[in-house]
Every structure is written in structure tokens, then in C-alpha cells.
Design a protein around this motif. Sequence first.
Motif, PDB file in Angstrom:
ATOM      1  N   ARG A  20      27.565  -6.195  69.987  1.00 41.41           N
ATOM      2  CA  ARG A  20      26.896  -5.031  69.402  1.00 41.41           C
ATOM      3  C   ARG A  20      27.895  -4.125  68.696  1.00 41.41           C
ATOM      4  NH1 ARG A  20      25.537  -0.460  73.418  1.00 41.41           N
ATOM      5  NH2 ARG A  20      27.736  -0.074  72.933  1.00 41.41           N
ATOM      6  N   ALA A  21      27.553  -3.722  67.480  1.00 43.13           N
ATOM      7  CA  ALA A  21      28.414  -2.809  66.734  1.00 43.13           C
ATOM      8  C   ALA A  21      28.336  -1.408  67.333  1.00 43.13           C
ATOM      9  CB  ALA A  21      28.008  -2.774  65.265  1.00 43.13           C
ATOM     10  N   SER A  22      29.408  -0.650  67.163  1.00 41.51           N
ATOM     11  CA  SER A  22      29.423   0.740  67.616  1.00 41.51           C
ATOM     12  C   SER A  22      28.792   1.622  66.557  1.00 41.51           C
ATOM     13  CB  SER A  22      30.858   1.192  67.872  1.00 41.51           C
ATOM     14  OG  SER A  22      31.530   1.434  66.638  1.00 41.51           O
ATOM     15  N   ASP A  28      35.096  -0.973  63.743  1.00 40.75           N
ATOM     16  CA  ASP A  28      35.154  -1.888  64.878  1.00 40.75           C
ATOM     17  C   ASP A  28      36.247  -2.928  64.666  1.00 40.75           C
ATOM     18  OD1 ASP A  28      33.070  -0.530  66.053  1.00 40.75           O
ATOM     19  OD2 ASP A  28      31.545  -2.036  65.580  1.00 40.75           O
ATOM     20  N   GLY A  49      32.085  -0.529  70.683  1.00 43.47           N
ATOM     21  CA  GLY A  49      31.799  -1.698  69.873  1.00 43.47           C
ATOM     22  C   GLY A  49      32.373  -2.945  70.518  1.00 43.47           C
ATOM     23  N   SER A  77      35.899  -2.634  71.812  1.00 36.76           N
ATOM     24  CA  SER A  77      36.225  -1.507  72.695  1.00 36.76           C
ATOM     25  C   SER A  77      36.794  -1.948  74.034  1.00 36.76           C
ATOM     26  CB  SER A  77      34.983  -0.637  72.913  1.00 36.76           C
ATOM     27  OG  SER A  77      34.576  -0.017  71.718  1.00 36.76           O
TER      28      SER A  77
END
Length: 665
Positions: free
Chosen positions: A53-55, A62, A335, A338
Motif C-alpha cells: 500500500r502506498a503512503s 515512497d 508506505g 516504511s
Amino acid sequence: MTPPYLSLPPTDRLLSPRTGWTRAHWETLTDHLLDSVVPYASPGFAQYRLPGRASWSGVALDGLEGFARTFLAAAFRIAGARGQVEPALIERYATGLASGTDPASGEAWPTLTDCSQQMVEAASIAVGLHESRPWLWDQLPSDVRERVVTWLSGFVGKRTWDNNWMLFQTVSEEFVKSVGGPYEQDEIDRGLERIEDWYVGDGWYTDGGTRNFDYYGGWALHLYPLLWTRMSGDTDRAKLYRGRLSEFLTTYQHFFGSDGAPIHQGRSLCYRFASLAPVWLGALVDATPLAPGQTRKLASSVARHFAERGVPDRRGLLSLGWYDTFLPTTQAYSGPASPYWASKGLLGLLLPPDHPVWTSREQMLTIDEHDLTVAIPTTGLLLHGTRHDGIVRLVNHGSDHGAPPDDPHYAKLAYSTRTAPESAEHAWTRNVDNHLALLSPGGSPSPRGAIHPLTCADRTASSYSETPDGTRITTTSIVRGPWEIRIHEIATPPEHSPAAVEPTSPLVPSTTVREGGSTPLEPAAVEPTSPSVPGTTVREGGYAVSDASPPAAVTGPGWALARRTDGLTSAIIGLYGWQHASVSRDVESNAFGPHSAVPCLHADTPGIHVSLVVLSGDAVHPSALRDAITVDVSPETITIAFPDGDHHTHPLPHPAPPTQPARPT
């Protein structure tokens, strides 16, 4: 294939009798993490666009995060080996630095702007460049060094968020200063001066001025100032920060179970073994109460704990979750790259191979040898751990992440190394586990308001909070081994006090537990979606236990219990003021497994309520505990008598309601 999903060296049970891990295991883990992200690198290695999942910052940032956070691990690996690593590792990150700062590369990193995610990643790059300087920075072409300085000096004149972010500016501008680039001394000093406002004592900082006591205290507020002293050479501040870190580690060392599991509390938990950063840092700067063999035992226990539970995963990646992907454990700013702030947990690689941390025999920690109780008065946090099952529990009377707490990882009464709060949105709305709620006529629970600490010493901690309608709930916790006695005093405003009602029948039929503990528990007839009993106004939940299959659930007169297949048991036992018991189930709500269960108590009228909360890897016999622990309530005091003859007397600021039964029925 079963975890761990990487090929590790043979264990060494002479040097490391508890974990088997040596420095070679740490180097192998780090190399595996770094090699596994290569397929996701951009052509110029300036971005690592990992799956997931993207931030909220977007894909480009990201990708920068993927470079910066893995670079931190690479820098520790390179520096710890004195540059004796695969040349391709140094070459990849040197190429990435060149591409990321070249506007014509097509991979250039966004310039630093006020309060931007770039600031976070710039700090990792600055720290990594400093620590690996002879083997990377000093070998870069002069034009690349100039471009990197230009990008990092974008910090000058910029504003950061008023929390740990201020230290990103401090370390980044200090590095630029050290290589002759532009900087502002006032901006370097500003972050160091600001953390003085956040230091609360006992070695602890709060992150940003509110009651934010979590892992950021270790992996940010202790870490960056001491890494800054390695850049600046400031011996006076180094002495101050070293003293604070050593004091911090006297309590922080107990935030881990004997199996290496960290307490599951606070935000950014997908950083996982970044929780080891202050432990390694203590050895690195000679500021730790731990013996070298204890430091390695603690660190290796944590890394092994995650490796044996599938972290890193089959792809060699760190996912957004705890053991597996579980997005409710994360925040919207997280993201796919992370989790690689876990690189901070590899800081120990900076210690040379002949350092005592690597050469000393592993030594046991307190939780390996004794039960423990640790109060941290300035934070309102109370720890209690048990040697026989290795579990550490955190009783929370002080950390709320602002007022009121808006996150299940801060709002609960207790956390542990073997459980997680019910954190999926649908479960957070119901707010069952480790929470005392006043229920509306429709069954909606009151939230826990801002936490106001009252006491925290020895085996006891207390605090109060207020519901939105002004009801004050004062809770006192008394801990003994795996037990937590909770005394709740609910002072309802007169205009909201419900009329007394006759006790209603429990939703769950009473069931008897076989006291021998050898007969498997059969799941009780538990309503899967309704945690409230019709007619009740008060509900309290114990720990949520989660598993790959539905936990067994049993209730009896005044108690409820949920048990995993491995024997981990959560129980709650009504000692005073409770009428009913149930077990609430949920699915896809917990980081520890898809099926979860929470034992609950219910009362018809708010007033004085005393409960016994148990989380144990041993057999739990609620009926025996209910009979063995007695509660006597007078207008002035509550007296709790324990089976060993010990007593605890709790003063009452208000007379106890005479209508409360002495024991639940």
C-alpha cells in the motif's frame, strides 16, 4: 516452507546458549534484507519501489523512503565490516546517491520543503553517510558530493513538525556542516534545545509535548542526539545524553518478553526490531546498565523472534504489519518501505567483531530468571512480567498520544508481549478489549478520555479519564505476577445516573472449566457480534487473544475466559460490582491472528467495580481465583485480600454505593 524464510548460519550454543545467534547471524539477516530489495530498485538505484500500500506521500516519496531506509542498514553493514563487503553493495548506494541528486537522471529526489517526508529520509541518508564516510562519502566524485550537500542543505530555513522531526534537521545540518556545506547553527541547536522541554525524567522523553510514551522515545529521541554527538564531537552533551540513555535502559530492557517479543503498544509498530536501537546504542556509546552478554541476548532474541514468525517474509521483505501484513497496525503515513526503519535495529553492526557484545557469552535477563514489576512514575506505565511464561504486560495509566486517545495502541488499559489490541476499524468502534466502557442504550461504548495519571509506584498505578458526558472513571491497578486487579470508580453526573435495575440473565450459559486443565476447552455458545448484554450499562474487557483458529471460550458465574490452542489464556473475573460475563469474538481485527476473542464482564449500574484480569501461558482456573481473592467494600475503603494473606487497602474518595452486590452472581 516454514519460517524463518532465510538461510542462517549454524547456531552457537556455547557462545549464545539462549538464542544460538552470533554476529554472523546479524550479518546474514542484514545481507538478506539488502539483497531482497534489489529487484525493486529503479535503474539508477535512487528509488526502491516496494510492493504494498502506498503512503499518503505518494509513490515517488515512497521510493525515496526505500532508498534512504535501506541505505541506513547498508551503512551500518559497510562500516561494521570496515568496508569489507561485497563491492556491489557500496556501488549500488553510491550510484543511487548520484542519481537521486541529479535532476537529469529521471529519478531525482524531491527537494526538501516545510514538514515534508523528504526530511525524515534525509536524516537517514545523513546518518548513513557519516557512519560509512571512509568507504562511501570519501570515495564519491566531487560533483556527486556537491549535489548531495545541495540536497541535504535544503533543510536550511525550513520548518519541521514540533516533535521528533526536529532532530532530523539537527543531524542533517550537522552532517552538512561536517563536510563544509551551508547550515544554520541555530537550527541545529533548536532541536537539541526542544527535547529538553520533552524530557520528563526516569530517562524518558515524551514525543512532542503531549503524553506520547512509546518506542519513539528510544528509536528517535535517544538515538538522534547521541548520533549527533558522534558527528559534532560535543562531549558535554554526550555526557548528558549518555546518562539519560543509561537510566532509560534500566526500565526499557523490560519491554521485551523472554522470547524477544516487544510489547505491542504505540505507533509505527511495523518498524518491529527498530525497538532495539536504544539497546545497541547503549553499548555503542558505553551508556548501558546491561552486561555485554545481556545486550546481545536481548537483541538476538528480538531478531530471532521475528525471523521465526516470518519476518522477513518469503520474498525477503518487511511487510506493513507485525508478523504478517496487517494494515490496521500502521498509520496512513506508512508506505511499503516504511518498515525499513527497522534498519535502526541493526545499529549493533557498528560495534567491531571483537567488541565484548559479540565475544561475551550470552547472559540472562531479569525476565529469564525472576518475575518482575517495574514502575515508571513519570510516564504512568507499570510493567509486570512472569518468568514461567516469559510474558511482560504493560499497564497504561499515562500514555494517550494526545487527548483524548484516538488510537487503540494508546487508549487501552493494558498491552503485552503476546497480544495486540483489537485495532481494525470495525473492532475499534466496538472498543471491547482492555477497556471499561459505559454503554449507551443502543450499546455504543464510551471512549477512554484523556489519561490523567494519579499514582505509579511499586505494584500500583492509577489514573482517571472522563467520558464525553462528563462521567469520571478512576481506575487503580494492582499487579501481582500474571494478575492485575482493577478498581474502577465511576462517578456519573446525577442527571445521567440510570435507575437501578434487576440483574439480567447472562447471555452465555454458565460453563464449568475442568480444574485439572488437561481436558481441551470446547468453544462456548458465544454471540459472535454483540459484546454487550441487554440491559447493562457498564462493560469491561480483558486481553484479546488471537490465533489462526477461533480461541476456545468459556464462561462461569462472574467470569469469562478465552484460550488459544497454544495455551495462552485471557481471563477476567468479577470480584465486586459485576453481574454478567460473556466472550466477544471478532475476525480480521488483530495483528496476531484472524480469529480473536475477548472475555468480558457486564454490570447493570455504574459505581464501584473490581475485576481480576489475567493473561497467562499457564492454566487459569477462574472459579478458584474468584474464591481465593476477596474484596471488602466500606464507605471509606476497599480491602483486597490475596490467598497468601497479603492485603491491599484502597481509600475511597466517595462513599461506595450501597446497592452494589459484594460478589457477582
